[in-house]
Write a protein that holds these residues in place. Structure first.
Motif, PDB file in Angstrom:
ATOM      1  N   ILE A  42      -7.495  -7.888   2.387  1.00  0.00           N
ATOM      2  CA  ILE A  42      -7.135  -6.602   2.982  1.00  0.00           C
ATOM      3  C   ILE A  42      -6.729  -6.469   4.452  1.00  0.00           C
ATOM      4  CG2 ILE A  42      -8.483  -5.757   0.828  1.00  0.00           C
ATOM      5  CD1 ILE A  42     -10.775  -5.252   2.824  1.00  0.00           C
ATOM      6  N   ALA A  43      -6.264  -5.170   4.459  1.00  0.00           N
ATOM      7  CA  ALA A  43      -6.030  -5.027   6.039  1.00  0.00           C
ATOM      8  C   ALA A  43      -6.743  -3.548   6.048  1.00  0.00           C
ATOM      9  CB  ALA A  43      -4.532  -4.797   6.332  1.00  0.00           C
ATOM     10  N   ALA A  76      -4.109  -5.658   0.449  1.00  0.00           N
ATOM     11  CA  ALA A  76      -4.054  -4.464   0.175  1.00  0.00           C
ATOM     12  C   ALA A  76      -4.394  -3.638   1.455  1.00  0.00           C
ATOM     13  CB  ALA A  76      -5.297  -4.177  -0.763  1.00  0.00           C
ATOM     14  N   ILE A  77      -3.833  -2.354   1.600  1.00  0.00           N
ATOM     15  CA  ILE A  77      -3.754  -1.760   2.846  1.00  0.00           C
ATOM     16  C   ILE A  77      -3.599  -0.291   2.488  1.00  0.00           C
ATOM     17  CG2 ILE A  77      -1.315  -1.851   3.041  1.00  0.00           C
ATOM     18  CD1 ILE A  77      -1.719  -1.916   5.909  1.00  0.00           C
ATOM     19  N   GLY A  78      -4.320   0.653   3.457  1.00  0.00           N
ATOM     20  CA  GLY A  78      -4.339   1.986   3.373  1.00  0.00           C
ATOM     21  C   GLY A  78      -5.658   2.806   2.871  1.00  0.00           C
ATOM     22  N   GLY A  79      -6.562   3.293   3.742  1.00  0.00           N
ATOM     23  CA  GLY A  79      -7.516   4.183   3.387  1.00  0.00           C
ATOM     24  C   GLY A  79      -8.598   3.592   2.750  1.00  0.00           C
ATOM     25  N   LEU A 119       0.839   6.915  -3.389  1.00  0.00           N
ATOM     26  CA  LEU A 119      -0.558   5.877  -3.440  1.00  0.00           C
ATOM     27  C   LEU A 119      -0.261   4.887  -4.551  1.00  0.00           C
ATOM     28  CD1 LEU A 119      -3.173   8.622  -2.814  1.00  0.00           C
ATOM     29  CD2 LEU A 119      -1.630   7.358  -1.206  1.00  0.00           C
ATOM     30  N   LEU A 120      -0.882   3.702  -4.686  1.00  0.00           N
ATOM     31  CA  LEU A 120      -0.994   2.657  -5.652  1.00  0.00           C
ATOM     32  C   LEU A 120      -2.218   2.716  -6.457  1.00  0.00           C
ATOM     33  CD1 LEU A 120       0.664  -0.267  -3.669  1.00  0.00           C
ATOM     34  CD2 LEU A 120       1.696   1.357  -5.317  1.00  0.00           C
ATOM     35  N   GLY A 154       0.987  -1.223   0.134  1.00  0.00           N
ATOM     36  CA  GLY A 154      -0.048   0.008   0.024  1.00  0.00           C
ATOM     37  C   GLY A 154       0.749   1.169   0.056  1.00  0.00           C
ATOM     38  N   PRO A 155       0.193   2.386   0.107  1.00  0.00           N
ATOM     39  CA  PRO A 155      -1.295   2.423   0.392  1.00  0.00           C
ATOM     40  C   PRO A 155      -1.964   2.642  -0.894  1.00  0.00           C
ATOM     41  CG  PRO A 155      -0.074   4.620   0.684  1.00  0.00           C
ATOM     42  CD  PRO A 155       1.020   3.774   0.279  1.00  0.00           C
TER      43      PRO A 155
END
Length: 211
Positions: free
Chosen positions: A181-182, A161-164, A137-138, A123-124
């Motif tokens: 996801i996290a 996947a992680i972040g927002g 950002l990805l 991520g993110p």
């Protein structure tokens, strides 16, 4: 390994525990305790209490950054950022416990795979206020590109996947090739029924086997 991870959040250590409890009560099966600004003594105490909660509900518990606590309390594992202990050293120290590593690029992922991680937190996905010094950002295209390259190279390490991430993102992310996801913000502070519904939506959309 469950493919939905809750990263704990709260303004106080006690708030972390309350949020972990609600996620466990709602059926969450994987928690990462992420206490960034607590004193070492408090981190150990809160990790001990978090383990008691997770053990009660049969929920997997890993701790962020701190391999010493992971070892001392015999939790399920640890998640390490790029600036934390090298994941290879963590493997030598923790043996067969779960080790996850943060990544932002294909190169990061390949490094972690070489070091023998069990999963990668990539991520993110988008901006998140829970992490300082945010990496580039990805977005969905970034995940799709990196995961595709990893699989073409024959690597099967699960990528999360992680972040927002919001609930509306589940469908888009399910098509990128990530294993799971996290999340943090979308479960933090919610009541048990709301959390249960979000978890149910996730599993319905992803329809993936546990990894």
């Amino acid at each position: 390994m469950e493919n939905l991870q809750y990263i704990s959040q709260g303004k106080t250590p006690e708030a972390h525990l309350r949020n972990i409890m609600k996620v466990c009560e709602a059926g969450g099966k994987w928690v990462q305790l992420r206490l960034k600004n607590a004193k070492p003594k408090d981190q150990l105490k809160i990790a001990f209490l978090a383990k008691r909660i997770c053990d009660r509900y049969g929920t997997r518990l890993i701790v962020n950054d701190n391999v010493m606590i992971a070892k001392k309390l015999d939790v399920d594992g640890v998640h390490l950022g790029l600036k934390d202990m090298c994941t290879k050293e963590a493997r030598e120290f923790l043996g067969d416990k779960i080790i996850g590593g943060t990544a932002n690029t294909l190169e990061d992922c390949l490094m972690h795979i070489k070091n023998g991680v069990d999963y990668i937190g990539l991520g993110p996905f988008r901006f998140t206020s829970t992490k300082k010094q945010l990496s580039p950002l990805l977005g969905a295209e970034g995940y799709q590109s990196i995961v595709k390259e990893l699989r073409q190279q024959g690597h099967k390490t699960p990528v999360f996947a992680i972040g927002g991430i919001a609930e509306d993102d589940f469908a888009e992310l399910s098509g990128t090739g990530v294993s799971g996801i996290a999340v943090s913000g979308i479960l933090t502070g919610k009541d048990k029924e709301d959390i249960k519904n979000i978890i149910s939506t996730y599993h319905t959309v992803f329809r993936t086997e546990s990894v």
